[in-house]
Scaffold this motif. Sequence first.
Motif, PDB file in Angstrom:
ATOM      1  N   LEU A   7      40.489  54.977  32.259  1.00 49.90           N
ATOM      2  CA  LEU A   7      41.080  53.805  31.609  1.00 49.90           C
ATOM      3  C   LEU A   7      41.583  52.797  32.625  1.00 49.90           C
ATOM      4  CD1 LEU A   7      42.122  52.287  29.091  1.00 49.90           C
ATOM      5  CD2 LEU A   7      44.230  53.637  29.295  1.00 49.90           C
ATOM      6  N   LEU A   8      41.257  51.544  32.370  1.00 45.47           N
ATOM      7  CA  LEU A   8      41.775  50.411  33.130  1.00 45.47           C
ATOM      8  C   LEU A   8      42.637  49.603  32.165  1.00 45.47           C
ATOM      9  CD1 LEU A   8      41.827  48.561  35.623  1.00 45.47           C
ATOM     10  CD2 LEU A   8      39.556  47.781  34.999  1.00 45.47           C
ATOM     11  N   PRO A   9      43.971  49.792  32.184  1.00 54.86           N
ATOM     12  CA  PRO A   9      44.838  49.102  31.224  1.00 54.86           C
ATOM     13  C   PRO A   9      44.739  47.587  31.368  1.00 54.86           C
ATOM     14  CG  PRO A   9      46.010  50.878  32.338  1.00 54.86           C
ATOM     15  CD  PRO A   9      44.725  50.694  33.072  1.00 54.86           C
ATOM     16  N   ILE A  10      44.961  46.876  30.271  1.00 53.16           N
ATOM     17  CA  ILE A  10      44.764  45.429  30.275  1.00 53.16           C
ATOM     18  C   ILE A  10      45.672  44.735  31.281  1.00 53.16           C
ATOM     19  CG2 ILE A  10      46.382  45.041  28.362  1.00 53.16           C
ATOM     20  CD1 ILE A  10      44.416  42.824  27.394  1.00 53.16           C
ATOM     21  N   ASP A  11      46.884  45.267  31.492  1.00 54.54           N
ATOM     22  CA  ASP A  11      47.795  44.609  32.423  1.00 54.54           C
ATOM     23  C   ASP A  11      47.427  44.845  33.885  1.00 54.54           C
ATOM     24  OD1 ASP A  11      48.506  47.270  32.660  1.00 54.54           O
ATOM     25  OD2 ASP A  11      50.652  46.945  32.400  1.00 54.54           O
ATOM     26  N   ALA A  12      46.452  45.721  34.130  1.00 53.00           N
ATOM     27  CA  ALA A  12      46.006  45.998  35.496  1.00 53.00           C
ATOM     28  C   ALA A  12      44.682  45.329  35.828  1.00 53.00           C
ATOM     29  CB  ALA A  12      45.886  47.505  35.706  1.00 53.00           C
ATOM     30  N   ILE A  13      44.146  44.548  34.882  1.00 55.63           N
ATOM     31  CA  ILE A  13      42.833  43.941  35.101  1.00 55.63           C
ATOM     32  C   ILE A  13      42.926  42.738  36.026  1.00 55.63           C
ATOM     33  CG2 ILE A  13      40.970  42.678  33.947  1.00 55.63           C
ATOM     34  CD1 ILE A  13      41.287  44.603  31.594  1.00 55.63           C
ATOM     35  N   SER A  14      43.933  41.893  35.841  1.00 58.13           N
ATOM     36  CA  SER A  14      44.106  40.710  36.696  1.00 58.13           C
ATOM     37  C   SER A  14      45.546  40.231  36.604  1.00 58.13           C
ATOM     38  CB  SER A  14      43.150  39.584  36.267  1.00 58.13           C
ATOM     39  OG  SER A  14      43.402  39.195  34.934  1.00 58.13           O
ATOM     40  N   ILE A  15      45.940  39.389  37.550  1.00 62.79           N
ATOM     41  CA  ILE A  15      47.268  38.775  37.500  1.00 62.79           C
ATOM     42  C   ILE A  15      47.328  37.781  36.343  1.00 62.79           C
ATOM     43  CG2 ILE A  15      48.866  37.230  38.708  1.00 62.79           C
ATOM     44  CD1 ILE A  15      48.969  40.012  39.837  1.00 62.79           C
ATOM     45  N   SER A  16      46.306  36.969  36.210  1.00 62.05           N
ATOM     46  CA  SER A  16      46.231  36.039  35.089  1.00 62.05           C
ATOM     47  C   SER A  16      46.086  36.834  33.795  1.00 62.05           C
ATOM     48  CB  SER A  16      45.039  35.092  35.259  1.00 62.05           C
ATOM     49  OG  SER A  16      44.924  34.225  34.163  1.00 62.05           O
ATOM     50  N   ARG A  17      46.981  36.592  32.855  1.00 62.18           N
ATOM     51  CA  ARG A  17      46.983  37.371  31.624  1.00 62.18           C
ATOM     52  C   ARG A  17      45.805  36.996  30.724  1.00 62.18           C
ATOM     53  NH1 ARG A  17      53.426  37.369  29.889  1.00 62.18           N
ATOM     54  NH2 ARG A  17      54.201  38.376  31.794  1.00 62.18           N
ATOM     55  N   ILE A  18      45.273  38.014  30.068  1.00 62.10           N
ATOM     56  CA  ILE A  18      44.168  37.817  29.141  1.00 62.10           C
ATOM     57  C   ILE A  18      44.543  38.433  27.805  1.00 62.10           C
ATOM     58  CG2 ILE A  18      42.321  37.638  30.852  1.00 62.10           C
ATOM     59  CD1 ILE A  18      41.838  40.619  30.571  1.00 62.10           C
ATOM     60  N   SER A  19      43.900  37.962  26.734  1.00 65.82           N
ATOM     61  CA  SER A  19      44.226  38.469  25.402  1.00 65.82           C
ATOM     62  C   SER A  19      43.446  39.733  25.065  1.00 65.82           C
ATOM     63  CB  SER A  19      43.952  37.393  24.352  1.00 65.82           C
ATOM     64  OG  SER A  19      42.578  37.014  24.374  1.00 65.82           O
ATOM     65  N   HIS A  20      42.323  39.928  25.735  1.00 67.15           N
ATOM     66  CA  HIS A  20      41.465  41.088  25.479  1.00 67.15           C
ATOM     67  C   HIS A  20      40.612  41.318  26.727  1.00 67.15           C
ATOM     68  CE1 HIS A  20      38.371  43.630  23.618  1.00 67.15           C
ATOM     69  NE2 HIS A  20      39.178  43.766  22.577  1.00 67.15           N
ATOM     70  N   PRO A  21      40.299  42.581  27.056  1.00 69.46           N
ATOM     71  CA  PRO A  21      39.464  42.836  28.235  1.00 69.46           C
ATOM     72  C   PRO A  21      38.122  42.113  28.239  1.00 69.46           C
ATOM     73  CG  PRO A  21      40.513  44.856  27.544  1.00 69.46           C
ATOM     74  CD  PRO A  21      40.828  43.839  26.480  1.00 69.46           C
ATOM     75  N   ARG A  22      37.597  41.753  27.056  1.00 71.26           N
ATOM     76  CA  ARG A  22      36.328  41.022  27.025  1.00 71.26           C
ATOM     77  C   ARG A  22      36.452  39.631  27.647  1.00 71.26           C
ATOM     78  NH1 ARG A  22      37.245  41.426  21.332  1.00 71.26           N
ATOM     79  NH2 ARG A  22      38.372  39.613  20.540  1.00 71.26           N
TER      80      ARG A  22
END
Length: 306
Positions: free
Chosen positions: A151-166
């Motif tokens: 699992l790659l949690p959404i808050d660990a994907i990038s510094i810039s916040r996103i609404s969904h991993p897509r």
Amino acid sequence: MEFYPEGHRIETTQNRLRTASLFALAEAAKSQDILEGKAVVCDAAHNLIVELGEGLRGIIPREEGALGIREGATRDIAIISRVNKPVCFVVTGFETRDGAVMPVLSRRAAQQRCSDEWLCRLAPGDVIDARITHLEPFGAFADIGCGIASLLPIDAISISRISHPRDRFSVGQKIRAVVRARDSEGRIALSHKELLGTWLENAAAFSPGETVAGIIRSVEPYGIFIELAPNLAGLAEPKGTVQCGQAASVYIKSLIPSRMKVKLILIEGFSSPAFPMPFSYFDPGAHIDRWRYSPPDCEKVIESVF
């Protein structure tokens, strides 16, 4: 033996040669090589039929379809979802069906080897290859070896916040990731933002006075947050009716490293949704002990310690 996400081997010359004939598969059974083929059918008993060399098919019995199936810890969807996708396996034997010899394969055995010889050695901070397998609102799942998901949690994907991993990834995409942690059951969690550069590294690509492309990520009463790069966003004053996910053109007023601020003017928001912003990696090497996003003279500290 090196271990890769599923799909890495299937088009290689070595894999094609090792799956081209019954003789080659018999040799692979002796050496217990990990090979790959395309799963083409999941039958009513949840056995996987795998396309091998020309005119050859093998079978992965249900209990050999994935780690945990035999014990009931893994659901059958882990098998069903492999249809029309590459699967890894080792050859465990041969059986005769309808007068034809069919190789018997085990994906579970390949995954067990991957776990015992590769994944168990990984430590927090190690940088590895992965492949996105599916996306959920809370994060992305990635194959880190032989179909074993992490699992790659959404808050660990990038510094810039996103609404969904897509907003950042697509299924099947190859990525790099950092081992974030390992739980008591040995499951590995990943992170990604540490590979996308610090504030200074990202800001170096922009200059005050430029008008550039961005993606609207958040609309607040006090302003609009606009992503310039996956690890860099700025704030523009409210303007008109815009929505999250829209593409935008923005004028850069200033870059302030001591406050990690990017001041923007929104020129225009476009009605069509934005495509995921492309990203490139800032090479950290094979391992990270500590990563600091914040500039050295910034009072606010954003960092990861592994």
